[in-house]
Design an enzyme around this catalytic site. Structure first.
Site, short mmCIF file in Angstrom:
data_model
loop_
_atom_site.label_atom_id
_atom_site.label_comp_id
_atom_site.label_asym_id
_atom_site.label_seq_id
_atom_site.Cartn_x
_atom_site.Cartn_y
_atom_site.Cartn_z
CB SER A 162 -0.87 -0.11 1.17
OG SER A 162 -1.89 -1.11 0.84
CE LYS A 204 -4.63 1.86 -1.12
NZ LYS A 204 -3.79 0.50 -0.52
CB SER A 264 -4.11 1.83 2.52
OG SER A 264 -3.66 0.75 2.91
CE LYS A 321 -1.39 4.16 2.43
NZ LYS A 321 -1.49 3.35 3.50
#
Length: 426
Positions: A65, A68, A124, A231
């Protein structure tokens, strides 16, 4: 004798073993390097763009993820956060949308800004990422093209995205180095930075029993006040992934750890940050206002100046390095005029052959365009020739009219004389 040979081989193997960690300085003792359990790692100083630590920096790995980061950056760069996005029937495609979700249904409307929170927070949400991709790119394949193009622009040339969410696909790969470059560019966007430092937020939804409270899954953000993003990621293939930012004492570092086996990824990232702050320092290499080069405009010299400082990061206790600065003029190589503060060139900052950053260079003063001077050669220009021809015609017509007037006056005078002579004869 055999035991001596065995002992010699054992000692040789021990001292010839090189761990897969690459330090910037070969003289640095391995005991000072942080231990990172992840397969790949990278630590970068945001202001200078210089590398402080790397482990298998160019190994192709699944980003999960952390993908993203690019999805969110494109949403901010290409979209209007106030726009209302309608979820499509793709939300029902369990081959494209599965895993962590906020459970969007086809036809559900949501502001782009809330979809972005769903993408970057709440573990996410993959459905939110797909909704963003379809809205920004028109469809997922085109959005993926945009992701790969933007990665190329950033310099992340080993990265290849296949989807907007980070779900496992064979060709969906990046490297620790590339991901650090992408994260650095993304974080320099203030809107993106505001999103990824958000700990929690509540979004409005018309449905009941669906996620509305979105919580940032980055444990360091809750644990350390100096951590400000960015993230997390996890899939069975990628294992634990983390990209994190920390700002302290006027410096910002971004760290990347990919394919870490367990929750020690957070401790490893803290060790990376501690290493970057204690072993390296950043200082101004060229202050704002420094003339990097000059150009000539209408035979006048104009300095090309930095409008923001250029930083350098180096090992504590070592003499200052030098950076290579490569200047290139924008547009036409010969300028006829320039305004003070006009961006007319750029300087590429290089550490050896490695690109670090590109800075705009602005003109130090105004130079007006030169006033044309009338010279003999100017008469050969078409419009001067036209003026000469028109002038000549006017002169010819004037002389013709003048001669015609003389002719009729003479004729009138002769007529009068003849008439007078006739009357006298009478």
């Amino acid at each position: 004798m055999k035991s001596f040979i065995a002992l010699f081989l054992a000692v040789f193997l021990i001292f010839s073993f090189t761990p897969p960690i690459y330090a910037l300085d070969s003289s640095t003792s391995n005991s000072t390097l942080p231990i990172v359990h992840g397969e790949g790692a990278y630590l970068i100083d945001v202001l200078s763009g210089q590398t402080l630590f790397m482990k298998n920096p160019d190994e192709l790995l699944a980003p999960a993820s952390t993908t993203k980061i690019m999805t969110g950056l494109l949403a901010i760069e290409r979209g209007n956060l106030q726009d209302i996005v309608t979820a499509s029937s793709t939300m029902l495609n369990n081959k494209l949308v599965y895993g962590t979700m906020i459970y969007l249904e086809p036809g559900e409307k949501m502001p782009l800004q809330d979809l972005l929170y769903g993408t970057l927070l709440k573990n996410s949400a993959n459905d939110a990422a797909v909704a963003i991709a379809e809205y920004i790119g028109g469809d997922i394949p085109h959005f993926v093209e945009m992701m790969n193009q933007r990665a190329h622009e950033i310099g992340a040339d080993q990265t290849h995205f296949s989807n907007p969410s980070g779900l496992t696909e064979k060709e969906h790969v990046t490297t620790a180095h590339d991901l650090a470059l992408i994260a650095r560019v993304a974080y320099q966007n203030p809107v993106f930075a505001q999103y990824v430092r958000t700990k929690s937020t509540t979004i409005s939804r018309s449905k009941e029993n669906v996620p509305k409270l979105l919580v940032n899954e980055n444990k360091l953000l809750w644990r350390d006040s100096s951590v400000d993003g960015i993230k997390t990621g996890y899939t069975a293939a990628a294992q634990n992934c983390l990209v994190a930012s920390v700002t302290k004492d006027g410096r910002q570092l971004i760290g990347v750890i990919l394919k870490s086996p367990g929750r020690e990824i957070y401790t490893d990232m803290e060790n990376l940050f501690d290493y970057g702050f204690t072993q390296y320092k950043s200082e101004v290499y060229k202050p704002a206002g420094t003339a990097i080069s000059s150009i000539t405009v209408n035979n006048q010299s104009v300095d090309l100046i930095l409008d923001r400082p250029l930083y350098i990061t180096q090992k504590q206790g070592e003499p200052q390095q030098t950076l290579d600065l490569k200047v290139s003029v924008l547009g036409a190589s010969v300028l006829t005029s320039v305004e003070e503060g006009q961006e007319v060139a750029q300087v590429e900052v290089l550490e050896g052959n490695k690109h670090l950053d590109t800075f705009p260079l602005k003109a130090s003063r105004t130079v007006q365009p030169e006033t044309p001077k009338l010279t003999l050669s100017s008469f050969y220009k078409p419009w001067y020739i036209a003026l000469i021809v028109i002038g000549s015609l006017i002169i010819v017509l004037f002389n013709r009219n003048r001669n015609s007037s003389r002719y009729w006056r003479r004729r009138t005078r002769l007529s009068k004389q003849r008439k007078s002579s006739y009357l006298q004869d009478k």
